[in-house]
Design a protein around this motif. Structure first.
Motif, short mmCIF file in Angstrom:
data_model
loop_
_atom_site.label_atom_id
_atom_site.label_comp_id
_atom_site.label_asym_id
_atom_site.label_seq_id
_atom_site.Cartn_x
_atom_site.Cartn_y
_atom_site.Cartn_z
N ALA A 223 -28.30 -4.41 57.89
CA ALA A 223 -26.84 -4.43 57.84
C ALA A 223 -26.39 -5.80 57.36
CB ALA A 223 -26.27 -4.13 59.22
N ARG A 224 -25.44 -5.80 56.45
CA ARG A 224 -24.97 -7.07 55.88
C ARG A 224 -23.59 -7.42 56.41
NH1 ARG A 224 -24.96 -5.35 49.79
NH2 ARG A 224 -23.94 -3.62 50.84
N LYS A 225 -23.31 -8.72 56.43
CA LYS A 225 -21.97 -9.23 56.71
C LYS A 225 -21.41 -9.66 55.36
CE LYS A 225 -22.70 -11.62 60.98
NZ LYS A 225 -22.49 -12.89 61.64
N ILE A 226 -20.31 -9.02 54.96
CA ILE A 226 -19.71 -9.28 53.66
C ILE A 226 -18.32 -9.85 53.89
CG2 ILE A 226 -18.98 -8.27 51.47
CD1 ILE A 226 -21.12 -6.03 52.11
N LEU A 227 -18.13 -11.10 53.49
CA LEU A 227 -16.82 -11.76 53.63
C LEU A 227 -16.04 -11.54 52.34
CD1 LEU A 227 -14.96 -13.65 55.29
CD2 LEU A 227 -16.11 -15.57 54.17
N ILE A 228 -14.84 -11.00 52.46
CA ILE A 228 -13.99 -10.77 51.30
C ILE A 228 -12.69 -11.53 51.51
CG2 ILE A 228 -12.84 -9.08 49.83
CD1 ILE A 228 -14.96 -7.05 50.68
N ALA A 229 -12.44 -12.50 50.64
CA ALA A 229 -11.23 -13.32 50.73
C ALA A 229 -10.08 -12.55 50.08
CB ALA A 229 -11.45 -14.65 50.02
N VAL A 230 -8.98 -12.43 50.82
CA VAL A 230 -7.80 -11.74 50.30
C VAL A 230 -6.59 -12.66 50.38
CG1 VAL A 230 -8.63 -9.40 50.79
CG2 VAL A 230 -7.35 -10.63 52.54
N ASP A 231 -5.67 -12.46 49.45
CA ASP A 231 -4.41 -13.21 49.49
C ASP A 231 -3.31 -12.33 48.91
OD1 ASP A 231 -4.67 -13.31 46.70
OD2 ASP A 231 -5.23 -15.41 46.64
N GLU A 232 -2.18 -12.93 48.57
CA GLU A 232 -1.04 -12.16 48.09
C GLU A 232 -1.23 -11.63 46.68
OE1 GLU A 232 -0.91 -15.35 49.00
OE2 GLU A 232 0.32 -15.48 50.78
N GLY A 233 -2.19 -12.16 45.94
CA GLY A 233 -2.37 -11.81 44.54
C GLY A 233 -3.08 -10.48 44.33
N GLU A 234 -2.77 -9.86 43.22
CA GLU A 234 -3.42 -8.60 42.86
C GLU A 234 -4.91 -8.82 42.58
OE1 GLU A 234 -2.14 -5.50 42.94
OE2 GLU A 234 -0.39 -6.47 43.82
N GLU A 235 -5.27 -10.04 42.21
CA GLU A 235 -6.67 -10.33 41.89
C GLU A 235 -7.58 -10.12 43.10
OE1 GLU A 235 -4.03 -12.43 39.08
OE2 GLU A 235 -4.13 -12.41 41.26
N SER A 236 -7.12 -10.53 44.26
CA SER A 236 -7.97 -10.38 45.45
C SER A 236 -8.08 -8.92 45.87
CB SER A 236 -7.49 -11.25 46.60
OG SER A 236 -6.32 -10.73 47.19
N LEU A 237 -7.00 -8.15 45.72
CA LEU A 237 -7.08 -6.73 46.07
C LEU A 237 -7.95 -5.98 45.07
CD1 LEU A 237 -3.44 -6.01 47.28
CD2 LEU A 237 -5.50 -6.40 48.65
N TYR A 238 -7.92 -6.40 43.81
CA TYR A 238 -8.81 -5.80 42.82
C TYR A 238 -10.27 -6.10 43.20
CZ TYR A 238 -11.24 -4.59 38.58
OH TYR A 238 -12.14 -4.03 37.70
N ALA A 239 -10.53 -7.35 43.58
CA ALA A 239 -11.89 -7.73 43.98
C ALA A 239 -12.35 -6.92 45.18
CB ALA A 239 -11.96 -9.23 44.29
#
Length: 163
Positions: free
Chosen positions: A8-24
């Motif tokens: 099992a992996r721990k995957i950190l996903i950084a999100v912010d107000e930008g569409e770029e982070s939601l796309y990522a």
């Protein structure tokens, strides 16, 4: 050969107000996370530090407690909104655990510190795709993190055709 279950992996996903982070985030959900894995996704939002204004003559500005409270509430509301959007994208995952984390501070430092502290297996983040000049003035959070964190970093660039 015996069938070995994947770790099992721990995957950190950084999100912010930008569409770029939601796309990522969307891209990672489609390409990195497998549906029946026991992975844990940690959605991280770095709440920017409160800006302190001062005047050049040294008198400074005084903010009433109402204004400060209003600024704090706005910061919390933005964080809540970002996290709700991100969690909505993760709603169809079944065996994948989704955690959220909101930390205060400069995104560069917060992302690196959380990745280190949690010992994540991979960091996923979007990029604004700034050109050389903008990147020189504004800095690149993704580039900074790619240089500093010890785990693999997946930087997802949003195609120009995605609106």
């Amino acid at each position: 050969m015996a069938n070995v279950e994947a770790k099992a992996r721990k995957i950190l996903i950084a999100v912010d107000e930008g569409e770029e982070s939601l796309y990522a985030l969307s891209w990672a959900l489609s390409n990195v996370i497998s549906e029946n894995s026991k992975d844990t996704i940690i959605l991280l939002y770095a709440k920017p530090p409160r800006v302190v204004y001062s005047s050049l003559d040294g008198t400074g500005y005084m903010f009433s407690s109402d204004i400060i409270a209003s600024m704090e509430k706005y910061g919390h509301d933005v964080a809540d909104c970002v996290m709700e959007k991100a969690k909505r994208l993760c709603k169809d995952l079944h065996d994948v655990k989704v955690e959220t984390k909101v930390e205060n501070g400069d995104a560069r430092d917060v992302i690196c510190e959380v990745a280190e502290k949690l010992g994540v297996d991979i960091l996923v983040m979007g990029t604004h795709g700034y050109g050389l000049i903008k990147r020189a003035f504004l800095g690149s959070v993704s580039n900074h993190c790619a240089q500093k964190v010890k785990c693999p970093v997946l930087i997802v660039k949003r195609p120009k055709s995605v609106a």
